[in-house]
Design a protein around this motif. Structure first.
Motif, short mmCIF file in Angstrom:
data_model
loop_
_atom_site.label_atom_id
_atom_site.label_comp_id
_atom_site.label_asym_id
_atom_site.label_seq_id
_atom_site.Cartn_x
_atom_site.Cartn_y
_atom_site.Cartn_z
N VAL A 163 138.97 58.01 32.32
CA VAL A 163 139.36 57.97 33.73
C VAL A 163 140.43 59.04 33.96
CG1 VAL A 163 138.83 55.54 34.18
CG2 VAL A 163 141.01 56.14 33.16
N LYS A 212 134.18 55.72 32.66
CA LYS A 212 133.01 56.03 31.85
C LYS A 212 133.26 55.67 30.39
CE LYS A 212 130.08 59.91 30.43
NZ LYS A 212 129.89 61.39 30.49
N THR A 266 133.68 41.67 35.02
CA THR A 266 133.54 42.26 36.34
C THR A 266 134.45 43.48 36.45
OG1 THR A 266 135.27 40.81 37.22
CG2 THR A 266 132.99 40.05 37.38
N LYS A 267 134.09 44.38 37.32
CA LYS A 267 134.93 45.55 37.59
C LYS A 267 136.19 45.09 38.33
CE LYS A 267 131.91 48.61 36.05
NZ LYS A 267 132.18 49.55 34.96
N GLN A 268 137.18 45.95 38.33
CA GLN A 268 138.42 45.60 39.02
C GLN A 268 138.17 45.42 40.51
OE1 GLN A 268 141.98 47.82 37.98
NE2 GLN A 268 140.86 48.79 36.34
N LEU A 313 133.34 43.70 27.79
CA LEU A 313 133.24 44.57 28.96
C LEU A 313 131.92 44.36 29.71
CD1 LEU A 313 134.70 47.90 27.51
CD2 LEU A 313 135.78 46.36 29.17
N ASP A 332 138.22 51.13 35.56
CA ASP A 332 136.82 51.35 35.90
C ASP A 332 136.49 52.82 35.64
OD1 ASP A 332 134.28 51.36 36.84
OD2 ASP A 332 134.78 50.93 38.93
N ILE A 339 137.58 54.50 27.38
CA ILE A 339 137.11 54.54 28.76
C ILE A 339 137.78 55.73 29.44
CG2 ILE A 339 136.86 53.23 30.90
CD1 ILE A 339 137.40 50.69 29.31
N ILE A 389 137.76 40.94 33.11
CA ILE A 389 137.67 42.08 34.02
C ILE A 389 137.95 43.36 33.22
CG2 ILE A 389 138.39 40.76 36.05
CD1 ILE A 389 141.15 42.01 35.77
N TRP A 390 137.47 44.48 33.75
CA TRP A 390 137.72 45.76 33.11
C TRP A 390 139.17 46.17 33.33
CZ3 TRP A 390 133.76 49.75 31.74
CH2 TRP A 390 132.49 49.17 31.56
N THR A 428 145.56 56.77 36.22
CA THR A 428 144.81 55.62 36.75
C THR A 428 145.49 54.31 36.36
OG1 THR A 428 142.72 56.84 36.60
CG2 THR A 428 142.58 54.43 36.73
#
Length: 285
Positions: free
Chosen positions: A189, A162, A283-285, A279, A160, A187, A156-157, A193
Motif C-alpha cells: 500500500v 495488494k 472483511t476489508k476495512q 485474511l 486494504d 501487503i 478485518i484486514w 496508509t
C-alpha cells in the motif's frame, strides 16, 4: 525246455513292384519293461515338476497377498495415528477456545477422567473416531464464531492493499539466488496508509525490532498474537488495550524492507502461521 523271453513283431514292407519282404524284429521283454519303467519315470518327473510349479505359484500368490495385507495394515495404522493427532490437536484448540469464549458444551458435562494405553482400533473404531473428530471440529468452529463476534480473532484486514510475498519459502528479495523463510504476509500500500488492529487485544510491543523495523505486536489471548511490521510510525504503547479496527500506526518501509508495505504476521503460541487463512476470511476495512 527253455522259455522264450523274446517278443516278436512282424513288419511287412512293400516295394515299388508290389513284391513283399517280411522282416522280423525281436525285442527282449526286459527291454520292453525297462522302456515302460523309463516312460513312467519321465511322466512321474513331469507331474512332480508341474506340481512343484503349482505350489510355487500358490506360495507366490500367498506372499503377494500377505504383502498387500501388511501394506493395508500399515496404511490403516498411519491413518489412525494421523486421526489421533488430529483429534488431540482439535481437542486442545477447542478446549482453549471454549474457555476463552465461555461457550459450554452440554454434551461433555458428565465426562469423567479417563486414560490407559492406546489399543489398535478396527474399522468400527475408526468410524467412531471420525465421528468424534467431526463433532470436535463443529464445536471448534462454534467457539471460533463466538470469538470472532467478540472481536478476539483477526476478522478485518489491517490495510486494504495488494498481496505480495506470502508465508513460507521465498527468494531473497534483496537479490541473489538464496532462499529464506518468510513468517508473514506482505501487503503493498502507499506510504503513510493507516494501519488498524485486526482484532481486539493488548499491545505487548511497540518499538523497533531487528528485521521488522518499527513494529506493533498485539496479544489477543489464548496464545494468538498479530504483528504489524515496517511501520513509519505508531500511535500506541505497551499495555494499551485496542479494539478491532482501531488505528495503531502507518505503513512505512523501516527495517529490512525494499519499499512501502505492511508485514502482517499471525502467531499461535509464538509460532508463525499463514495469515492468509485469516485474511481471506476477513472483511476489508
Amino acid at each position: 525246455m527253455v522259455r522264450d523271453e523274446r517278443f516278436y513283431a512282424f513288419i511287412v514292407s512293400y516295394t515299388s513292384r508290389s513284391r513283399s519282404q517280411i522282416r522280423r524284429v525281436c525285442l527282449h521283454k526286459k527291454w520292453l519293461k525297462l522302456s515302460a519303467l523309463l516312460a513312467l519315470l519321465v511322466m512321474g518327473s513331469a507331474l512332480y515338476g508341474f506340481y512343484g510349479l503349482t505350489q510355487q505359484a500358490s506360495h507366490l500368490r500367498i506372499e503377494m497377498e500377505n504383502q498387500r495385507l501388511r501394506a493395508e495394515t500399515e496404511r490403516q495404522r498411519q491413518e489412525l495415528n494421523d486421526l489421533n493427532h488430529r483429534v488431540e490437536a482439535v481437542e486442545d484448540t477447542s478446549r482453549k477456545l471454549a474457555e476463552k469464549s465461555g461457550v459450554v458444551n452440554n454434551g461433555d458435562q458428565n465426562l469423567h477422567g479417563a486414560g490407559g494405553p492406546a489399543m489398535p482400533l478396527n474399522a468400527a473404531g475408526l468410524a467412531a473416531l471420525e465421528i468424534k473428530m467431526n463433532r470436535l471440529e463443529t464445536d471448534m468452529r462454534a467457539h471460533e464464531a463466538v470469538l470472532r463476534e467478540r472481536g478476539f480473532t483477526p476478522s478485518i484486514w489491517p490495510v486494504d492493499g495488494k498481496l505480495e510475498s506470502g508465508f513460507g519459502g521465498r527468494r531473497n528479495p534483496f537479490g541473489g539466488s538464496s532462499y529464506e523463510f518468510h513468517s508473514g504476509q506482505d501487503i503493498v500500500v502507499p506510504l503513510g496508509t493507516p494501519v488498524v488492529a485486526g482484532a481486539k487485544g493488548t499491545i505487548t510491543y511497540a518499538g523497533w525490532l531487528n528485521g521488522y523495523g518499527r513494529m506493533v505486536e498485539i496479544d489477543h489471548g489464548g496464545g494468538l498474537t498479530t504483528r504489524y511490521g515496517h511501520l513509519s510510525e505508531f500511535d500506541v504503547k505497551n499495555g494499551q488495550v485496542v479494539a478491532r479496527g482501531e488505528f495503531i500506526g502507518r505503513v512505512g518501509s523501516t527495517g529490512r524492507s525494499t519499499g512501502p508495505h505492511l508485514h502482517y504476521e499471525v502467531r499461535i503460541n509464538d509460532d508463525p502461521v499463514d495469515p492468509l487463512q485469516y485474511l481471506l476470511g476477513s472483511t476489508k476495512q
